[in-house]
Design a protein around this motif. Structure first.
Motif, short mmCIF file in Angstrom:
data_model
loop_
_atom_site.label_atom_id
_atom_site.label_comp_id
_atom_site.label_asym_id
_atom_site.label_seq_id
_atom_site.Cartn_x
_atom_site.Cartn_y
_atom_site.Cartn_z
N GLU A 43 0.65 0.02 36.21
CA GLU A 43 0.85 -1.43 36.08
C GLU A 43 0.44 -1.90 34.68
O GLU A 43 -0.38 -1.30 34.01
N THR A 44 1.05 -3.02 34.26
CA THR A 44 0.59 -3.72 33.07
C THR A 44 -0.03 -5.04 33.52
O THR A 44 0.66 -5.89 34.09
N PHE A 45 -1.32 -5.17 33.29
CA PHE A 45 -2.04 -6.40 33.64
C PHE A 45 -2.24 -7.20 32.35
O PHE A 45 -2.94 -6.76 31.44
N GLY A 46 -1.60 -8.35 32.26
CA GLY A 46 -1.73 -9.21 31.09
C GLY A 46 -2.93 -10.12 31.22
O GLY A 46 -3.23 -10.62 32.30
N LEU A 47 -3.63 -10.33 30.11
CA LEU A 47 -4.80 -11.20 30.09
C LEU A 47 -4.60 -12.21 28.97
O LEU A 47 -4.50 -11.84 27.80
N VAL A 48 -4.51 -13.50 29.34
CA VAL A 48 -4.19 -14.54 28.36
C VAL A 48 -5.23 -15.65 28.37
O VAL A 48 -6.00 -15.81 29.33
N GLY A 49 -5.21 -16.44 27.31
CA GLY A 49 -6.13 -17.58 27.18
C GLY A 49 -6.28 -17.96 25.73
O GLY A 49 -5.83 -17.24 24.82
#
Length: 325
Positions: A43-49
């Protein structure tokens, strides 16, 4: 995708800072504060902010480039936060990182062959011939020619340097890769090429990514699921398509509304919901919900009680009092 590769439980990373150069008073910065999530194999887990929200610190704490203050990071069921340096060496090979700046992350005094050789010398016992074959193979996979081996980082463009950084990370055949703002220093035209390369390599090598970025439009294309982070907390986790179609947290809605729309006609019709107010100091965090000082829907409860992460829809989690029963 199904089996969990990485499980993060109540992870914290606090930094101690002095209030001034000459002061003895120390304050605590809660860069990552009680964060929990999981990443499945493949999986690719994106982390944004926003910048300063703690997303890079979270990624580096998960891979133990930073030592956690508290909490667990389980890799294939093993809590790596409790491992010593010798035991951790096995997981260093399994967990690699692609850095933000492709120039400063590469040693300017080493040529490409030496750069890619370094992790192989540390983590794998290969003969000279096997090592050479591995280097040439991974170089071809990232789209660079064999004649690049004798060149130095300054002889390449930004996109090519990032490809060298990717080759270095993947040379030891890791299972998990932290891509920390891996495309933000690149031209827009090159960003898409690097994203496509990462996706191709993921399919070919069975990689799992934690993709840290502030550009939500790019994260959308590469991520299977996305976590939205604000002042050390994850406030929403959702499958990528669902997040863009149905954002729940007011902060997520504001971030998505700020994405530029290339079509002028659609841009005129779009509803822009800017985030009002200033970002609170990490040294003086608001009580209750940390977003309440900038939230148009904040109530008295938001100042008193910190919202818990709850599943509102299938695989869609949000920490907001608006969605409590």
């Amino acid at each position: 995708m199904g089996e969990t590769l990485i499980e993060v439980k109540n992870l914290k990373k606090y930094f101690t800072v002095k209030s001034s150069v000459f002061s003895r008073n120390e304050q605590i910065v809660k860069a990552v504060d009680d964060v929990s999530f999981s990443i499945k194999k493949g999986e690719t887990f994106g982390l944004v902010g926003e910048s300063g929200c703690g997303k890079s610190t979270l990624g580096r704490t998960v891979t133990r480039l930073y030592e956690p203050t508290a909490g667990e990071v389980r890799f294939e069921g093993v809590d790596i936060t409790k491992l010593g340096s010798k035991e951790m060496q096995v997981y260093r090979k399994k967990m690699q990182m692609i850095f933000q700046d492709p120039y400063s992350s590469l040693n300017p005094y080493m040529n490409v062959e030496e750069i890619i050789s370094e992790p192989l010398d540390i983590h794998m016992k290969l003969s000279k011939r096997e090592k050479q074959e591995r280097i040439e193979e991974i170089l071809e996979k990232v789209g660079l020619k064999k004649d690049a081996l004798e060149k130095f980082p300054h002889e390449f463009s930004g996109g090519q340097r990032q490809r060298i950084g990717i080759a270095r990370a993947l040379s030891v055949q890791p299972e998990f890769v932290l891509a920390d703002e891996a495309i933000s220093a690149l031209d827009v035209s090159i960003q898409a090429q690097v994203i496509n390369l990462l996706e191709d390599l993921q399919d070919e090598m069975g990689l799992t990514y934690l993709f840290v970025a502030h550009d939500l439009s790019m994260v959308r294309h590469i991520s299977d699921r996305i976590g939205v982070m604000y002042l050390g907390k994850i406030v929403e986790i959702s499958p990528s398509r669902e997040l863009y179609k149905n954002p729940l947290h007011p902060y997520t809605k504001a971030l998505l509304s700020a994405i530029p729309i290339p079509d002028p006609a659609r841009a005129k019709e779009a509803v822009y919901e800017p985030i009002t107010g200033e970002l609170p100091s990490p040294l003086d965090l608001p009580s209750g919900c940390r977003f309440r000082t900038r939230c148009p829907f904040a109530t008295a409860k938001c100042a008193e009680v910190e919202p818990e992460m709850k599943e509102v829809d299938k695989d869609h989690f949000v920490a907001c009092h608006l969605y409590e029963e």
